[in-house]
Design a protein around this motif. Structure first.
Motif, PDB file in Angstrom:
ATOM      1  N   LEU A 112       7.815   0.319   6.056  1.00 20.10           N
ATOM      2  CA  LEU A 112       6.769   1.318   6.282  1.00 20.10           C
ATOM      3  C   LEU A 112       6.483   1.484   7.769  1.00 20.10           C
ATOM      4  O   LEU A 112       6.309   2.603   8.262  1.00 20.10           O
ATOM      5  CB  LEU A 112       5.493   0.906   5.551  1.00 20.10           C
ATOM      6  CG  LEU A 112       5.445   1.180   4.048  1.00 20.10           C
ATOM      7  CD1 LEU A 112       4.201   0.547   3.448  1.00 20.10           C
ATOM      8  CD2 LEU A 112       5.447   2.689   3.790  1.00 20.10           C
ATOM      9  N   ALA A 113       6.422   0.358   8.488  1.00 19.31           N
ATOM     10  CA  ALA A 113       6.158   0.435   9.930  1.00 19.31           C
ATOM     11  C   ALA A 113       7.263   1.212  10.644  1.00 19.31           C
ATOM     12  O   ALA A 113       6.992   2.065  11.506  1.00 19.31           O
ATOM     13  CB  ALA A 113       6.033  -0.973  10.506  1.00 19.31           C
ATOM     14  N   ALA A 126      -2.569   4.462   9.002  1.00 16.82           N
ATOM     15  CA  ALA A 126      -2.569   3.977   7.614  1.00 16.82           C
ATOM     16  C   ALA A 126      -1.948   2.598   7.470  1.00 16.82           C
ATOM     17  O   ALA A 126      -2.138   1.931   6.438  1.00 16.82           O
ATOM     18  CB  ALA A 126      -1.832   4.968   6.715  1.00 16.82           C
ATOM     19  N   LEU A 127      -1.202   2.142   8.473  1.00 15.10           N
ATOM     20  CA  LEU A 127      -0.472   0.880   8.334  1.00 15.10           C
ATOM     21  C   LEU A 127      -1.366  -0.339   8.070  1.00 15.10           C
ATOM     22  O   LEU A 127      -1.030  -1.161   7.207  1.00 15.10           O
ATOM     23  CB  LEU A 127       0.396   0.631   9.572  1.00 15.10           C
ATOM     24  CG  LEU A 127       1.791   1.256   9.552  1.00 15.10           C
ATOM     25  CD1 LEU A 127       2.512   0.991  10.870  1.00 15.10           C
ATOM     26  CD2 LEU A 127       2.607   0.715   8.383  1.00 15.10           C
ATOM     27  N   PRO A 128      -2.480  -0.529   8.796  1.00 12.82           N
ATOM     28  CA  PRO A 128      -3.298  -1.717   8.513  1.00 12.82           C
ATOM     29  C   PRO A 128      -3.714  -1.826   7.050  1.00 12.82           C
ATOM     30  O   PRO A 128      -3.594  -2.889   6.431  1.00 12.82           O
ATOM     31  CB  PRO A 128      -4.504  -1.535   9.443  1.00 12.82           C
ATOM     32  CG  PRO A 128      -3.944  -0.774  10.606  1.00 12.82           C
ATOM     33  CD  PRO A 128      -2.979   0.204   9.983  1.00 12.82           C
ATOM     34  N   GLY A 129      -4.211  -0.719   6.485  1.00 11.54           N
ATOM     35  CA  GLY A 129      -4.612  -0.755   5.086  1.00 11.54           C
ATOM     36  C   GLY A 129      -3.441  -0.976   4.152  1.00 11.54           C
ATOM     37  O   GLY A 129      -3.540  -1.733   3.180  1.00 11.54           O
ATOM     38  N   LEU A 165      -8.141   1.878   4.487  1.00 10.11           N
ATOM     39  CA  LEU A 165      -7.493   3.184   4.421  1.00 10.11           C
ATOM     40  C   LEU A 165      -8.524   4.316   4.433  1.00 10.11           C
ATOM     41  O   LEU A 165      -8.364   5.318   5.140  1.00 10.11           O
ATOM     42  CB  LEU A 165      -6.629   3.287   3.166  1.00 10.11           C
ATOM     43  CG  LEU A 165      -5.241   2.645   3.232  1.00 10.11           C
ATOM     44  CD1 LEU A 165      -4.579   2.686   1.857  1.00 10.11           C
ATOM     45  CD2 LEU A 165      -4.361   3.360   4.252  1.00 10.11           C
ATOM     46  N   MET A 166      -9.589   4.162   3.656  1.00  6.19           N
ATOM     47  CA  MET A 166     -10.611   5.206   3.593  1.00  6.19           C
ATOM     48  C   MET A 166     -11.347   5.347   4.920  1.00  6.19           C
ATOM     49  O   MET A 166     -11.613   6.453   5.386  1.00  6.19           O
ATOM     50  CB  MET A 166     -11.587   4.912   2.452  1.00  6.19           C
ATOM     51  CG  MET A 166     -10.980   5.101   1.072  1.00  6.19           C
ATOM     52  SD  MET A 166     -12.177   4.921  -0.278  1.00  6.19           S
ATOM     53  CE  MET A 166     -12.414   3.145  -0.273  1.00  6.19           C
TER      54      MET A 166
END
Length: 204
Positions: A112-113, A126-129, A165-166
């Motif tokens: 994903l990264a 969005a990556l952290p979530g 994410l939110m």
């Protein structure tokens, strides 16, 4: 296949089945708690040094990748020592089983990264979530061989990932604390679960 090779294959199969049905006691509270501390340190340093992480996502994620590598090394070293102490001849099979359970989530996180960084850099917020949700999936997958309380940590990572994410989508934004706090709390939960597990209260 000769009788000798068949016997070896049968032994390997038995070891694999025993490893899959035995609670893995290779994880130790010291390394898990330390990785939670590392998450807080990285979040603090990035807060002081990166005024706008979305403008420097490479530096932001480089810090967390380095933190992840250190965490893997710390946990891995403790896993090898503890697995040999607690599982004896089954240690190698138990370690391989544990790696196999977490590897898909780890590979998905790296993929994903790479994909977002290369093809959708505006979506890296969005990556952290997503990473937190993947950690939760790895823990849920490994739950049958981990102490029962590990489901609390898995649930935490899932809820935290959804919340991050939110929150991040409202900017969109990258925040060191949206990485640091969820991982610190999750690792501390895991450390507490392992510490309170059967036979672990007297070991480090």
């Amino acid at each position: 296949m000769g009788e000798y090779e068949k016997a070896l294959a049968d032994i390997d199969l038995i070891r694999s089945r025993m490893a899959a049905s035995t609670t893995f006691r290779g994880f130790g509270p010291a390394a898990l708690a330390a990785t939670g501390g590392i998450a807080l340190i990285v979040a603090g340093v990035q807060t002081a040094m990166l005024a706008e992480p979305m403008r420097e996502p490479g530096l932001f994620f480089a810090g967390w990748i380095v933190a992840a590598v250190i965490a893997v090394l710390l946990i891995g070293a403790e896993v090898i020592v503890r697995a040999r102490r607690h599982h004896g001849g089954l240690a190698d099979a138990m370690i391989h089983n544990a790696i196999g359970q977490f590897l898909p989530a780890g590979a998905a996180g790296l993929a994903l990264a790479a994909i977002l960084g290369r093809f959708a850099p505006d979506a890296v917020w969005a990556l952290p979530g997503l990473w937190q949700i993947l950690v939760s999936l790895g823990l849920f997958a490994a739950a049958p061989s981990l102490p029962r309380g590990s489901l609390l940590a898995a649930g935490w990572y899932f809820l935290a990932g959804c919340a991050v994410l939110m929150l991040a989508a409202q900017g969109p934004t990258l925040s060191p604390w949206m990485m640091g706090l969820p991982f610190a709390v999750g690792q501390m939960i895991l450390a507490a679960v392992v510490f309170r597990g059967p036979g672990d209260a007297h070991v480090g």
